[in-house]
Design a protein around this motif. Structure first.
Motif, PDB file in Angstrom:
ATOM      1  N   ARG A   6       0.852  -1.187   0.000  1.00 26.44           N
ATOM      2  CA  ARG A   6       0.000   0.000   0.000  1.00 26.44           C
ATOM      3  C   ARG A   6       0.891   1.240   0.000  1.00 26.44           C
ATOM      4  O   ARG A   6       1.700   1.430   0.905  1.00 26.44           O
ATOM      5  N   LEU A   7       0.722   2.043  -1.019  1.00 22.72           N
ATOM      6  CA  LEU A   7       1.501   3.275  -1.163  1.00 22.72           C
ATOM      7  C   LEU A   7       0.616   4.510  -1.122  1.00 22.72           C
ATOM      8  O   LEU A   7       1.125   5.630  -1.131  1.00 22.72           O
ATOM      9  N   LEU A   8      -0.719   4.325  -1.122  1.00 25.46           N
ATOM     10  CA  LEU A   8      -1.651   5.459  -1.106  1.00 25.46           C
ATOM     11  C   LEU A   8      -1.883   5.883   0.333  1.00 25.46           C
ATOM     12  O   LEU A   8      -2.895   5.564   0.956  1.00 25.46           O
ATOM     13  N   GLY A   9      -0.923   6.593   0.863  1.00 24.07           N
ATOM     14  CA  GLY A   9      -0.865   6.943   2.281  1.00 24.07           C
ATOM     15  C   GLY A   9       0.482   6.495   2.799  1.00 24.07           C
ATOM     16  O   GLY A   9       1.469   6.444   2.057  1.00 24.07           O
ATOM     17  N   THR A  10       0.559   6.136   4.075  1.00 21.75           N
ATOM     18  CA  THR A  10       1.805   5.615   4.628  1.00 21.75           C
ATOM     19  C   THR A  10       2.126   4.266   3.994  1.00 21.75           C
ATOM     20  O   THR A  10       1.249   3.430   3.813  1.00 21.75           O
ATOM     21  N   VAL A  11       3.394   4.066   3.653  1.00 22.07           N
ATOM     22  CA  VAL A  11       3.802   2.819   3.016  1.00 22.07           C
ATOM     23  C   VAL A  11       3.585   1.656   3.985  1.00 22.07           C
ATOM     24  O   VAL A  11       3.988   1.706   5.149  1.00 22.07           O
ATOM     25  N   GLU A  12       2.939   0.614   3.458  1.00 19.90           N
ATOM     26  CA  GLU A  12       2.593  -0.531   4.302  1.00 19.90           C
ATOM     27  C   GLU A  12       2.759  -1.806   3.487  1.00 19.90           C
ATOM     28  O   GLU A  12       2.405  -1.866   2.311  1.00 19.90           O
ATOM     29  N   LEU A  13       3.289  -2.847   4.135  1.00 11.87           N
ATOM     30  CA  LEU A  13       3.510  -4.138   3.495  1.00 11.87           C
ATOM     31  C   LEU A  13       2.817  -5.217   4.298  1.00 11.87           C
ATOM     32  O   LEU A  13       2.978  -5.304   5.522  1.00 11.87           O
ATOM     33  N   SER A  14       2.023  -6.038   3.601  1.00 15.43           N
ATOM     34  CA  SER A  14       1.338  -7.156   4.238  1.00 15.43           C
ATOM     35  C   SER A  14       1.718  -8.436   3.517  1.00 15.43           C
ATOM     36  O   SER A  14       1.700  -8.489   2.282  1.00 15.43           O
ATOM     37  N   VAL A  15       2.089  -9.462   4.284  1.00 21.53           N
ATOM     38  CA  VAL A  15       2.471 -10.761   3.735  1.00 21.53           C
ATOM     39  C   VAL A  15       1.537 -11.817   4.302  1.00 21.53           C
ATOM     40  O   VAL A  15       1.493 -12.022   5.524  1.00 21.53           O
ATOM     41  N   ASP A  16       0.768 -12.450   3.413  1.00 25.43           N
ATOM     42  CA  ASP A  16      -0.206 -13.468   3.822  1.00 25.43           C
ATOM     43  C   ASP A  16      -1.129 -12.967   4.924  1.00 25.43           C
ATOM     44  O   ASP A  16      -1.432 -13.672   5.901  1.00 25.43           O
TER      45      ASP A  16
END
Length: 614
Positions: A6-16
Motif C-alpha cells: 500500500r503506497l496510497l498513504g503511509t507505506v505498508e507491506l502485508s504478507v499473507d
C-alpha cells in the motif's frame, strides 16, 4: 505468498494477511520504487535517485544491496536480483495503486458513457483505496519519486470531483455541500470544484450563496495566482445570475458536466475534434495511461512527453489517454502527426494548429514569432487539448507548451526531449510477457495460444516486447487459421527473414525503425555509418574507443553518437561502458551492413537500394 503493498498513504507491506515492517524510510523507498515499477527491472542508478534527495553517498550501491537483502527476507523469491538491477514481481491485485486506477477507470468510463448512478460505486471504491495523507507518506521527499506521488495525489482529486459530478447528476445536491467545501478548503485552486459547489448551492435554492462562492473563487485565484476564473466558471456565474433553466436538475441518463453547464460556442469558432479512433485491441499500459491523464489534467504546464522505442505503442497510448480526458477539454482536440520528419519546422506546426482552430490559411502570419503569439492567444485559458505525434526534436513543439491553466499538450516521439522545461515524461519500455501474450491472443484467439504454450513463449521472445511486432504476428496468425504458432516461430527464427515476416498490410517493423533512423541521420551524418558498423557484429557490445577507431573519429564523437542512439531507444548501455543494440534493431542494422544485392533480394522490404547510402 500473497502480498499487499500500500503506497496510497503511509507505506505498508502485508504478507499473507500479516503486517510486515519494511524498516527505515530509505528501505521503504526502495520497496516503493520497486513496487511502482513492478515486474520490470529497476537499475541501481534509478533506485539511487528514488532513495536519496541529494548527491548520494559513496556507499549508495552497497546500502541499496543491504536494503534489498533485508526486503528479500520478507518478500522471498518475489524480489529478483538482475545484473545491476532488482525486479519485484507482483500480481495485479497486490498493489493498491493498480486497484485504485482500475476502479477509477471503470467509474470514469461509466460516467462518460452516461451512467452516473453506476459510476458512483467504483469511484467511491477508488477513493477508499486511500488511507489518509499523501501518496508515499513518510518517504524521503525531493527524490525521483516526487513526480509519481504528485501524479497520484492529482488523480485522487480528479476522482473526488468525478464522483461529485456523478452525484450531482443523480440529484445529491445538499449532501455534497460540506464535502465539497472541505475539498476546497484543502485545495482552493480547483476551479472545477468551485463550479460544483456553485451548482449544488443553486440547486438547493441558495442563489446568494452560489454567487458568494463565485466571489470567493475569484478572490482566491486573484490572490494566489493573479488570474481571473476561467471562462467555464465565468459562464456558470452568468447562468446563476440569469437563473438559467439549464442549471436545474433534470433526472437523466447522461452525466452533467459542470464545466460546461451552459455551453456557448459562437458559430464563427471552430471546435476541432481531430483525435484518431481509439484502438479496440489496446492491452495493458494502465499505469502509463494514468500518468499521461494525470499530467494533462494536473498542474501547469499541463504537458507530457510520451517516448519509447519504435513500435512500442506510443501513439496508441497517447490517443487512448486523449480520449479518456476528451470530456475535460470541451473546446476541442487538435491532432498533428509530423511523421517523424525532422524537416518539419515549428512554424509549420504552428500554422497547422492555427488552421485547426479556424484561422484561414491566407490569414496565418508569415513570422514564426507571430504564429506562436497567435496560438498562445487562442489557447490561453481555453480547455483545448493538443496532441503532436511523430516528433523528432524539442524545437518542433516548444512554442506549444501551455503558458497557463486551460490548454494541455501531449507530445509523442522516440526521444525524451530533455530540453523541454517543466513537462512531465512517460517512457515506454518493451511490453511484458503477460501483456504480449494477451495482445497476440486478441487477434488470433486465446485457445490457439494455449494449445502451443512453448511456441507461444518463443514467439513472444522473438517479438522482443515490440507492440507493433506482436500486432503483426497476431494478424498473421488470424489470417492463416492453418498456420501453427510453431510454424510461424520457425520462420521468425531466421534473422535474415525476420523483418520480412514482420510486415502486414500497411504495418512494418522495418519501416518503423527506418523512420527513427532517418530522423537521427538528418541531425548527425555519423549515425548511418555507426549503425552499419554495429550491424557487422550486431550481437556484440560496442565500446566507444574501438568504435571511434573504426569510424576514424574521436572517442568523444563516437560516444556522443552512441548516446544519440540510446536516447532514441536504438541502443542500450551495458556494463562496463559498452553499448548493445536491442533485438529487432540488431536485425535492421545487420541488413544495413549487408550488400545492396542482399537487401534487394527481400521481396517484402520495399527497399531496392541501401537506405543508409541513399
Amino acid at each position: 505468498m500473497q502480498l499487499q503493498i500500500r503506497l496510497l498513504g503511509t507505506v505498508e507491506l502485508s504478507v499473507d494477511g500479516r503486517i510486515a515492517t519494511p524498516g527505515p524510510a530509505k528501505r521503504r523507498a526502495v520497496l516503493a520504487g520497486l513496487a511502482l515499477e513492478a515486474n520490470h527491472p529497476v537499475s541501481l542508478a534509478r533506485l539511487t535517485g528514488m532513495v536519496w534527495t541529494e548527491e548520494p553517498p559513496a556507499s549508495a550501491v552497497a546500502n541499496l544491496r543491504s536494503h534489498a537483502a533485508a526486503l528479500r527476507r520478507v518478500l522471498g523469491d518475489r524480489l529478483i536480483a538482475r545484473p545491476n538491477a532488482y525486479e519485484l514481481n507482483l500480481g495485479p491485485d497486490e498493489l493498491d495503486i493498480t486497484e485504485f486506477q482500475r476502479l477509477a477507470g471503470e467509474g470514469r468510463g461509466l460516467l462518460v458513457g452516461g451512467e452516473p448512478d453506476a459510476a458512483a460505486d467504483p469511484l467511491r471504491a477508488a477513493l477508499d483505496c486511500w488511507r489518509g495523507g499523501q501518496a508515499g507518506d513518510g518517504l524521503p521527499r525531493g527524490t525521483a519519486l516526487d513526480n509519481r506521488w504528485a501524479s497520484l495525489d492529482e488523480q485522487r482529486l480528479q476522482v473526488f470531483e468525478e464522483l461529485t459530478e456523478a452525484r450531482l447528476a443523480v440529484g445529491e445536491h445538499r449532501p455534497l455541500l460540506s464535502e465539497v467545501r472541505r475539498h476546497l478548503a484543502a485545495h482552493p485552486l480547483r476551479e472545477r470544484a468551485w463550479g460544483q459547489l456553485m451548482l449544488a448551492l443553486y440547486r438547493c435554492g441558495e442563489v446568494p450563496a452560489a454567487l458568494t462562492a463565485y466571489r470567493d473563487a475569484h478572490a482566491t485565484l486573484q490572490e494566489q495566482l493573479g488570474i481571473d476564473p476561467g471562462e467555464d466558471l465565468a459562464r456558470l456565474h452568468r447562468a446563476v445570475l440569469d437563473r438559467s433553466p439549464d442549471l436545474a436538475h433534470v433526472p437523466q441518463a447522461t452525466p452533467i458536466v459542470v464545466a460546461a453547464a451552459v455551453p456557448v460556442t459562437p458559430a464563427a469558432v471552430r471546435v476541432p475534434r481531430e483525435l484518431p479512433a481509439d484502438l479496440v485491441t489496446f492491452v495493458g499500459r494502465t499505469p502509463e495511461v494514468a500518468d499521461v491523464v494525470a499530467a494533462v489534467t494536473g498542474a501547469t504546464p499541463a504537458a507530457v512527453v510520451v517516448s519509447g522505442p519504435a513500435g512500442s505503442g506510443k501513439s496508441a497510448l497517447a490517443v487512448r489517454a486523449a480520449h479518456a480526458v476528451a470530456a475535460d477539454f470541451p473546446e476541442g482536440q487538435v491532432f498533428v502527426d509530423l511523421g517523424y520528419q525532422a524537416t518539419v519546422t515549428a512554424d509549420e506546426v504552428l500554422a497547422r494548429v492555427l488552421r485547426a482552430l479556424g484561422v484561414p490559411a491566407a490569414e496565418v502570419p508569415a513570422s514564426v514569432d507571430e504564429r506562436a503569439g497567435w496560438v498562445r492567444s487562442r489557447i490561453a485559458g481555453h480547455r483545448l487539448l493538443l496532441v503532436v505525434d511523430g516528433v523528432t526534436g524539442a524545437e518542433q513543439v516548444r512554442p506549444l507548451i501551455p503558458a497557463g491553466p486551460g490548454p494541455a499538450l501531449i507530445v509523442v516521439g522516440q526521444r525524451q526531449l530533455r530540453s523541454l522545461d517543466g513537462v512531465r515524461r512517460v517512457a515506454l519500455g518493451p511490453v511484458g510477457a503477460v501483456g504480449a501474450r494477451a495482445l497476440v491472443a486478441a487477434f488470433s484467439g486465446a485457445d490457439r495460444l494455449k494449445a502451443e504454450p512453448a511456441a507461444t513463449a518463443e514467439l513472444v521472445r522473438l517479438c522482443a516486447g515490440s507492440v507493433l511486432a506482436l500486432r503483426i504476428t497476431g494478424a498473421r496468425l488470424a489470417s492463416r487459421p492453418d498456420l501453427s504458432v510453431a510454424a510461424l516461430v520457425d520462420q521468425l527464427r531466421d534473422r535474415r527473414d525476420r523483418l520480412d515476416l514482420l510486415v502486414y498490410e500497411d504495418q512494418s517493423v522495418r519501416s518503423s525503425l527506418a523512420l527513427g533512423v532517418a530522423a537521427l541521420r538528418s541531425g548527425d551524418e555519423l549515425i548511418g555509418r555507426l549503425l552499419k558498423l554495429l550491424g557487422e557484429s550486431p550481437d556484440a557490445p560496442a565500446l566507444p574507443e574501438r568504435t571511434a577507431a573504426r569510424l576514424g573519429v574521436s572517442a568523444q564523437r563516437a560516444r556522443h553518437a552512441l548516446e544519440e542512439l540510446v536516447d532514441a531507444h536504438l541502443a542500450q548501455r551495458t556494463d562496463p561502458g559498452g553499448y548493445r543494440l536491442p533485438a529487432l534493431v540488431r536485425d535492421y542494422a545487420a541488413e544495413l551492413a549487408g550488400p545492396p544485392a542482399l537487401l534487394a533480394a527481400h521481396p517484402l522490404t520495399g527497399w531496392r537500394v541501401d537506405p543508409v547510402a541513399a
